[in-house]
Motif scaffolding. Structure first.
Motif, PDB file in Angstrom:
ATOM      1  N   ARG A   1     -45.405  30.591  80.725  1.00 50.01           N
ATOM      2  CA  ARG A   1     -46.318  29.369  79.490  1.00 50.01           C
ATOM      3  C   ARG A   1     -45.816  30.231  78.070  1.00 50.01           C
ATOM      4  O   ARG A   1     -45.900  29.391  77.020  1.00 50.01           O
ATOM      5  N   HIS A   2     -46.920  31.265  77.808  1.00 45.06           N
ATOM      6  CA  HIS A   2     -47.440  31.813  76.311  1.00 45.06           C
ATOM      7  C   HIS A   2     -46.704  32.305  76.526  1.00 45.06           C
ATOM      8  O   HIS A   2     -47.841  33.127  74.980  1.00 45.06           O
ATOM      9  N   GLN A   3     -45.584  32.763  76.107  1.00 40.61           N
ATOM     10  CA  GLN A   3     -44.500  33.560  75.558  1.00 40.61           C
ATOM     11  C   GLN A   3     -44.969  33.593  73.977  1.00 40.61           C
ATOM     12  O   GLN A   3     -45.195  34.600  73.813  1.00 40.61           O
ATOM     13  N   ALA A   4     -44.864  33.126  73.121  1.00 42.14           N
ATOM     14  CA  ALA A   4     -44.972  32.786  71.432  1.00 42.14           C
ATOM     15  C   ALA A   4     -46.681  33.638  71.700  1.00 42.14           C
ATOM     16  O   ALA A   4     -46.926  34.859  70.180  1.00 42.14           O
ATOM     17  N   LEU A   5     -47.458  33.756  72.424  1.00 36.72           N
ATOM     18  CA  LEU A   5     -48.802  34.299  71.810  1.00 36.72           C
ATOM     19  C   LEU A   5     -49.110  35.790  72.623  1.00 36.72           C
ATOM     20  O   LEU A   5     -49.726  36.289  71.918  1.00 36.72           O
ATOM     21  N   LEU A   6     -47.617  36.332  72.912  1.00 34.63           N
ATOM     22  CA  LEU A   6     -48.197  37.767  73.999  1.00 34.63           C
ATOM     23  C   LEU A   6     -47.629  38.553  72.573  1.00 34.63           C
ATOM     24  O   LEU A   6     -47.364  39.902  72.665  1.00 34.63           O
ATOM     25  N   THR A   7     -46.835  37.850  71.440  1.00 32.56           N
ATOM     26  CA  THR A   7     -45.851  39.148  70.467  1.00 32.56           C
ATOM     27  C   THR A   7     -46.923  37.959  68.999  1.00 32.56           C
ATOM     28  O   THR A   7     -46.568  37.127  69.000  1.00 32.56           O
ATOM     29  N   GLY A   8     -46.340  39.216  68.327  1.00 32.85           N
ATOM     30  CA  GLY A   8     -46.332  38.911  66.842  1.00 32.85           C
ATOM     31  C   GLY A   8     -48.006  38.745  66.120  1.00 32.85           C
ATOM     32  O   GLY A   8     -48.808  39.229  67.550  1.00 32.85           O
ATOM     33  N   ARG A   9     -48.513  37.948  65.436  1.00 38.74           N
ATOM     34  CA  ARG A   9     -49.965  37.729  65.198  1.00 38.74           C
ATOM     35  C   ARG A   9     -50.864  36.884  66.165  1.00 38.74           C
ATOM     36  O   ARG A   9     -50.175  35.623  65.989  1.00 38.74           O
ATOM     37  N   THR A  10     -51.992  37.154  66.106  1.00 33.35           N
ATOM     38  CA  THR A  10     -52.511  36.150  66.316  1.00 33.35           C
ATOM     39  C   THR A  10     -53.146  34.713  65.603  1.00 33.35           C
ATOM     40  O   THR A  10     -52.731  35.259  65.025  1.00 33.35           O
ATOM     41  N   PRO A  11     -52.637  33.426  66.113  1.00 35.58           N
ATOM     42  CA  PRO A  11     -52.394  32.247  65.343  1.00 35.58           C
ATOM     43  C   PRO A  11     -54.207  32.459  64.700  1.00 35.58           C
ATOM     44  O   PRO A  11     -55.228  32.820  65.433  1.00 35.58           O
TER      45      PRO A  11
END
Length: 418
Positions: free
Chosen positions: A126-136
């Protein structure tokens, strides 16, 4: 539950062995609803029906299928399942994206959170966008402020599991009250008898709750809401549950033997003053509040009589009252009027003086004469001990200048011979 129904059920320990689960895994399976239980006899601990164990054992893939549904992992293993680093998984768990299902304390009394392996894989999807890249930025701001939602999300999950197993509205209210500290419960539930009932229906701590004082102090903080918003939410839910419970099953009255003066559940703090001419009442002894009135026996509640501590004076003894005076136990007023007794120092001095007079009388009876006091003429009743002629420095023995010799010269003790 009848005796026949009890024979068809088993305890938690035996049910866990028959289902090939550890005790912690079985307790989690019960809370997750995978294992059905029934109330125990006479309000005891729940039990597992034999038919429920047979149903679970007959499922395909037993016991691996049931064990996979209750399998838990720590932070390191959960991070591997999510495909991220352990530090990133911890940050996402602190912001509420992964919800723990259990906990335990390590040897340093640090909280180790556990997660369901199946839920970790589903949450990572569900949280694929939070697994990679910079933390919001909003998550970074919360992390820098020191926020940690793991205790709050765990309490919310445990509350939902306990409410699903509650049998009536009073048990639901007891579940909600168990996550509030006693002061919050007292402010929300002013009726003492209702608080007693909620306390008796309070659910037990999770399996594996520490028993040592140090570990229990750490774990108890996880069971009570600490955030003001969470406490306000729980108090609102508790008030709503109490309204439902009162409308269906009113709470019983106060326990027998407790006088409340208009409020139930609280013992009377003081009694009204007696009217003119009324006999004085006996002193009131206040005990700490107890859940049951039977905790304080009548013998413990009765104050000790003042006469029990007074010494009875008998005629003929020193300090006895004169003839014709009233004898018997001294009252408190008489003891107070007599003033304070002798101090310990005065008592010791009096004892030493009596002992000296007694020894002087014994020496006088034995024929030993005392020296005359300073400034008085030596009469026939006094005799000063003479110093031997040979006691000089030039010849004979030297005079004994020790304490024993001084007493001997004063005639208070015979000199030691030899």
């Amino acid at each position: 539950m009848t005796d026949e129904e009890t024979r068809d059920t088993v305890a938690y320990g035996r049910a866990a062995r028959e289902l090939a689960l550890r005790r912690s895994e079985f307790d989690l399976a019960v809370h997750l609803g995978h294992v059905r239980t029934v109330p125990g006899p006479a309000g005891g601990r729940p039990r597992v029906p034999g038919e429920e164990i047979a149903r679970l054992r007959a499922e395909p893939g037993f016991p691996d299928g049931l064990r996979d549904r209750v399998g838990t992992v720590g932070t390191a293993r959960a991070a591997e399942l999510a495909g991220i680093a352990a530090d990133r998984f911890t940050r996402l768990a602190r912001t509420g994206h992964f919800t723990p299902v259990a906990y335990h304390l390590n040897r340093y009394r640090a909280v180790v959170w556990l997660y369901l392996a199946r839920e970790v894989e589903a949450a990572a999807t569900r949280h694929q966008a939070l697994l990679t890249g910079r933390t919001p930025a909003d998550l970074l701001r919360r992390l820098r402020a020191g926020e940690d939602d793991r205790p709050r999300t765990w309490r919310a999950r445990r509350r939902r599991m306990l409410l699903a197993q509650a049998g009536d509205a009073w048990e639901e209210a007891a579940v909600i009250a168990s996550f509030l500290d006693p002061l919050q419960v007292a402010e929300t539930v002013p009726d003492g008898s209702e608080r007693v009932r909620l306390d008796r229906l309070r659910p037990a701590p999770p399996y594996g709750h520490p028993v040592s004082p140090a570990g229990r102090a750490v774990a108890d903080r996880l069971l009570v809401a600490g955030d003001p918003a969470e406490r306000a939410e729980l108090r609102t839910a508790l008030a709503k549950a109490l309204r439902t419970a009162r409308s269906r099953w009113p709470a019983p009255g106060p326990a027998d033997g407790l006088t409340t003066g208009g409020r139930t559940g609280f013992p009377a703090v003081c009694a009204p003053p007696p009217g003119p001419g009324a006999p004085s009442a006996s002193p009131v002894v206040h005990h700490p509040p107890s859940d049951r009135a039977s905790d304080v026996s009548p013998a413990e509640a009765r104050p000790p009589a003042p006469a029990a501590t007074a010494r009875r004076r008998t005629p003929g003894r020193r300090g006895a009252p004169p003839a014709g005076a009233a004898t018997g136990d001294a009252t408190a007023a008489e003891l107070v009027a007599a003033g304070p007794g002798p101090t310990a120092e005065e008592t010791v001095r009096a004892a030493i003086a009596r002992r000296s007079h007694r020894r002087a009388g014994q020496r006088a009876a034995a024929g030993t004469r005392l020296p005359a006091p300073p400034g008085a003429d030596a009469g026939p009743g006094h005799r000063t001990p003479a110093v031997p002629a040979t006691a000089g420095r030039e010849g004979g023995r030297r005079p004994d200048r020790s304490r024993a010799g001084l007493l001997a010269r004063l005639g208070l003790r015979r000199p030691r011979v030899g």
